[in-house]
Design an enzyme around this catalytic site. Sequence first.
Site, PDB file in Angstrom:
ATOM      1  N   CYS A 159       8.913   2.766   3.801  1.00  0.00           N
ATOM      2  CA  CYS A 159       7.445   2.738   3.102  1.00  0.00           C
ATOM      3  C   CYS A 159       6.843   4.192   3.327  1.00  0.00           C
ATOM      4  O   CYS A 159       6.635   4.786   4.172  1.00  0.00           O
ATOM      5  CB  CYS A 159       6.766   1.533   3.940  1.00  0.00           C
ATOM      6  SG  CYS A 159       4.960   1.537   3.199  1.00  0.00           S
TER       7      CYS A 159
ATOM      8  N   CYS B 113       7.739   1.576   9.401  1.00  0.00           N
ATOM      9  CA  CYS B 113       8.767   1.293   8.586  1.00  0.00           C
ATOM     10  C   CYS B 113       9.412   2.150   7.669  1.00  0.00           C
ATOM     11  O   CYS B 113       8.860   2.848   7.127  1.00  0.00           O
ATOM     12  CB  CYS B 113       8.167   0.072   7.491  1.00  0.00           C
ATOM     13  SG  CYS B 113       7.481  -1.415   8.484  1.00  0.00           S
TER      14      CYS B 113
ATOM     15  N   GLU C 119      -1.482  -2.197   8.808  1.00  0.00           N
ATOM     16  CA  GLU C 119      -1.192  -3.556   8.691  1.00  0.00           C
ATOM     17  C   GLU C 119      -2.555  -4.404   9.270  1.00  0.00           C
ATOM     18  O   GLU C 119      -3.058  -4.197  10.269  1.00  0.00           O
ATOM     19  CB  GLU C 119      -0.179  -3.259  10.220  1.00  0.00           C
ATOM     20  CG  GLU C 119       0.096  -4.703  10.963  1.00  0.00           C
ATOM     21  CD  GLU C 119       0.528  -5.774  10.310  1.00  0.00           C
ATOM     22  OE1 GLU C 119       1.529  -5.565   9.386  1.00  0.00           O
ATOM     23  OE2 GLU C 119      -0.205  -7.004  10.347  1.00  0.00           O
TER      24      GLU C 119
ATOM     25  N   SER D 218       6.540  -9.585   5.763  1.00  0.00           N
ATOM     26  CA  SER D 218       7.457  -8.691   5.475  1.00  0.00           C
ATOM     27  C   SER D 218       8.806  -8.960   6.103  1.00  0.00           C
ATOM     28  O   SER D 218       8.849  -8.334   7.166  1.00  0.00           O
ATOM     29  CB  SER D 218       6.864  -7.194   5.403  1.00  0.00           C
ATOM     30  OG  SER D 218       6.027  -7.389   4.611  1.00  0.00           O
ATOM     31  N   LEU D 219       9.855  -9.423   5.381  1.00  0.00           N
ATOM     32  CA  LEU D 219      10.898  -9.671   6.059  1.00  0.00           C
ATOM     33  C   LEU D 219      12.172  -8.514   6.184  1.00  0.00           C
ATOM     34  O   LEU D 219      12.315  -8.015   7.149  1.00  0.00           O
ATOM     35  CB  LEU D 219      11.481 -11.097   5.920  1.00  0.00           C
ATOM     36  CG  LEU D 219      12.649 -11.713   6.938  1.00  0.00           C
ATOM     37  CD1 LEU D 219      12.071 -11.839   8.319  1.00  0.00           C
ATOM     38  CD2 LEU D 219      13.133 -12.891   6.260  1.00  0.00           C
ATOM     39  N   HIS D 220      12.606  -8.411   5.044  1.00  0.00           N
ATOM     40  CA  HIS D 220      13.346  -7.320   4.612  1.00  0.00           C
ATOM     41  C   HIS D 220      14.699  -7.244   5.176  1.00  0.00           C
ATOM     42  O   HIS D 220      15.532  -6.550   4.786  1.00  0.00           O
ATOM     43  CB  HIS D 220      12.913  -6.092   4.986  1.00  0.00           C
ATOM     44  CG  HIS D 220      11.528  -5.845   4.408  1.00  0.00           C
ATOM     45  ND1 HIS D 220      11.161  -5.998   3.120  1.00  0.00           N
ATOM     46  CD2 HIS D 220      10.536  -5.646   5.178  1.00  0.00           C
ATOM     47  CE1 HIS D 220       9.587  -5.912   2.868  1.00  0.00           C
ATOM     48  NE2 HIS D 220       9.200  -5.663   4.255  1.00  0.00           N
TER      49      HIS D 220
ATOM     50  N   CYS E 191      -0.726   3.979   8.577  1.00  0.00           N
ATOM     51  CA  CYS E 191      -0.140   2.835   9.241  1.00  0.00           C
ATOM     52  C   CYS E 191       0.609   3.208  10.603  1.00  0.00           C
ATOM     53  O   CYS E 191       1.070   4.496  10.506  1.00  0.00           O
ATOM     54  CB  CYS E 191       0.756   1.944   8.412  1.00  0.00           C
ATOM     55  SG  CYS E 191       1.378   0.310   8.982  1.00  0.00           S
TER      56      CYS E 191
ATOM     57  N   CYS F  92      -4.962  -5.652  -4.646  1.00  0.00           N
ATOM     58  CA  CYS F  92      -4.087  -5.137  -3.432  1.00  0.00           C
ATOM     59  C   CYS F  92      -5.109  -4.331  -2.761  1.00  0.00           C
ATOM     60  O   CYS F  92      -5.261  -3.029  -3.243  1.00  0.00           O
ATOM     61  CB  CYS F  92      -3.121  -4.533  -3.931  1.00  0.00           C
ATOM     62  SG  CYS F  92      -2.073  -4.079  -2.706  1.00  0.00           S
TER      63      CYS F  92
HETATM   64  N1  SAH Z   1       1.794  -3.945   6.933  1.00  0.00           N
HETATM   65  C1  SAH Z   1       1.492  -5.063   6.071  1.00  0.00           C
HETATM   66  C2  SAH Z   1       1.064  -4.699   4.555  1.00  0.00           C
HETATM   67  C3  SAH Z   1       1.495  -3.783   3.981  1.00  0.00           C
HETATM   68  S1  SAH Z   1       2.480  -4.867   2.649  1.00  0.00           S
HETATM   69  C4  SAH Z   1       3.351  -5.674   5.674  1.00  0.00           C
HETATM   70  O1  SAH Z   1       4.110  -5.089   6.226  1.00  0.00           O
HETATM   71  O2  SAH Z   1       3.267  -6.924   5.242  1.00  0.00           O
HETATM   72  C5  SAH Z   1       3.494  -3.819   1.765  1.00  0.00           C
HETATM   73  C6  SAH Z   1       4.515  -4.414   1.189  1.00  0.00           C
HETATM   74  O3  SAH Z   1       5.284  -3.621   0.356  1.00  0.00           O
HETATM   75  C7  SAH Z   1       5.197  -5.101   2.045  1.00  0.00           C
HETATM   76  O4  SAH Z   1       5.889  -6.156   2.031  1.00  0.00           O
HETATM   77  C8  SAH Z   1       6.337  -3.842   2.436  1.00  0.00           C
HETATM   78  O5  SAH Z   1       7.379  -4.195   3.162  1.00  0.00           O
HETATM   79  C9  SAH Z   1       6.639  -3.734   0.929  1.00  0.00           C
HETATM   80  N2  SAH Z   1       7.151  -2.125   0.769  1.00  0.00           N
HETATM   81  C10 SAH Z   1       7.012  -1.211   1.524  1.00  0.00           C
HETATM   82  N3  SAH Z   1       7.649  -0.119   1.008  1.00  0.00           N
HETATM   83  C11 SAH Z   1       8.226  -0.506  -0.227  1.00  0.00           C
HETATM   84  C12 SAH Z   1       8.901   0.467  -0.926  1.00  0.00           C
HETATM   85  N4  SAH Z   1       9.218   1.461  -0.858  1.00  0.00           N
HETATM   86  N5  SAH Z   1       9.344  -0.420  -2.085  1.00  0.00           N
HETATM   87  C13 SAH Z   1       9.056  -1.652  -2.222  1.00  0.00           C
HETATM   88  N6  SAH Z   1       8.253  -2.587  -1.226  1.00  0.00           N
HETATM   89  C14 SAH Z   1       7.756  -1.892  -0.294  1.00  0.00           C
END
Ligand code: SAH
Length: 370
Positions: A123, A120, A170, A223-225, A116, A109
Site C-alpha cells: 500500500c 501493509c 486505519e 482487508s483480507l488479502h 497510516c 472514499c
Molecule cells: N486501513 C483500512 C482502510 C484503507 S482501505 C483497510 O486496510 O481496510 C484501502 C483498501 O485498498 C484496502 O482494502 C487495501 O488493502 C487496498 N489497497 C491498498 N493498497 C493497494 C494497492 N496498491 N492496490 C490495490 N488495492 C490496495
Amino acid sequence: MPAGFQKTNLMGLDQAGLELFFAGIGEKPFRARQVLKWIHHRFVDDFEQMTDLSRDLRARLKEIAEVRPPLILSENRSVDGTVKWLMASTEGNAVETVFIPEPNRGTLCISSQVGCMLNCTFCATATQGFNRNLDSWEIVGQVWQAARLLREERLGGRRITNVVLMGMGEPLLNLDAVEPALSVFRNELAFGLAAKRLTVSTAGVIPGIDRLREGVDVALAISLHAPEDELRTRLVPLNRKYPIADLFDACWRFLKERKRSSITFEYTMIDGVNDQPEHARKLVRLLAPMPSKLNLIPFNPFPGTTFRQSPADCIERFKEITRAGGVLTTVRKTRGDDIDAACGQLAGKVLDRTRRQAGFQQQLAQRAAS
Ligand code: SAH
C-alpha cells in the site's frame, strides 16, 4: 476571549455532541437539530445566515464557535470521471478524498488518518508513514466539501450515494473521531445515509470491530488479502497481532449483533504472491461458511513497489474458483489510476512539500482576509 481560546468547530459534532454544546450555553436541545440542518443540508457555514436562531444566539455563536471545513488544496480529474481532492487543515498535513461516479451511484472514499501506521507492504499510504489522527471535523468535512462542490457543479447524477472509509489511514485506530463522523453521515438531519451505504474498511483491528458492533450501525469491510496467516502477516503485518481465526471470530460477533446480511472481504490481487488457484481454494474454505462478499482488487502500482498486478486471466480464474465454491465474488474496476486516485495509491505523491506549504499559507491568508 481569553488568550488561547479555541472556538468549537461545529462541523465535527454529531447530534449528541451539539446537544451537549448547546446545553453548555443554556440552550435547548432542538438547537442541535436546527444547526445540523443548516450545516449539512444547506451547506451554511456562517451563523449570520442561520435565520431561525435569535440574533443574540447568532452573535454568541460567532464568538465561541465556527463551522470550518478542511481547505481544498487541489483537485484532479480522471478521464473516467473520478475526482480526487487534496484537503488540509493544518500545514503539511494533507489527506486525499476521492469521488467515484458510476451510472447509478456515486461513492466518496474518505481518509481517517494522515498517513497510516500499519505498514501493509503493498500500500502506497504506508510508504509515507504515520503523521496523526484526523479530528472528527476533518473527517466530516471531507464529505461536506465534496457534497457541496458536486452540488454546485449540477452535472446531473453527480451525487454522493455511498461513503466508504477506504482512503488513507486505519479508521478503527481512530474511532474517537470516526464514530461521531459516522453518526453525522447516518443522521437524517445531516447526510442521511443508510447503514448499508456507509462502509468502514479495516485491516483487521479486532477491538475496533468489537467497538463498532456496539456503536453506529454501518457496513463492515475487511482487508483480507491472504487466506492463511503466514502470507497475510507478510502483506498485513497487523496479522501477527490479530491472526485470521481471531479476526473471523470477531466478524461472526459483528454479524450476529448487527444482523447485517454480510461482510465484504477485500483481496488485492498481486502477481505471483496471493493470486494462485490454491489461494482461491483456501479462501473458499474460509469464506463459504460466512455470509460474505469477496471483492477482488487488481493491485495498483505506485513508485517504489516491486509488486505487480495479477494478469487479467489469473484474476478471472481466481474469480471462477471462488464463485464455484459458493463465494459471491466481484472484481473491483480500477478507477482514477491516471490521477493516482485508485485503491492503495493515495499518498504523498501530490504537490511537493514546498509548493504545498506555500499554497497553504496563501489560502490561510485569503481565508483570514475574507
Ligand atoms: N486501513 C483500512 C482502510 C484503507 S482501505 C483497510 O486496510 O481496510 C484501502 C483498501 O485498498 C484496502 O482494502 C487495501 O488493502 C487496498 N489497497 C491498498 N493498497 C493497494 C494497492 N496498491 N492496490 C490495490 N488495492 C490496495
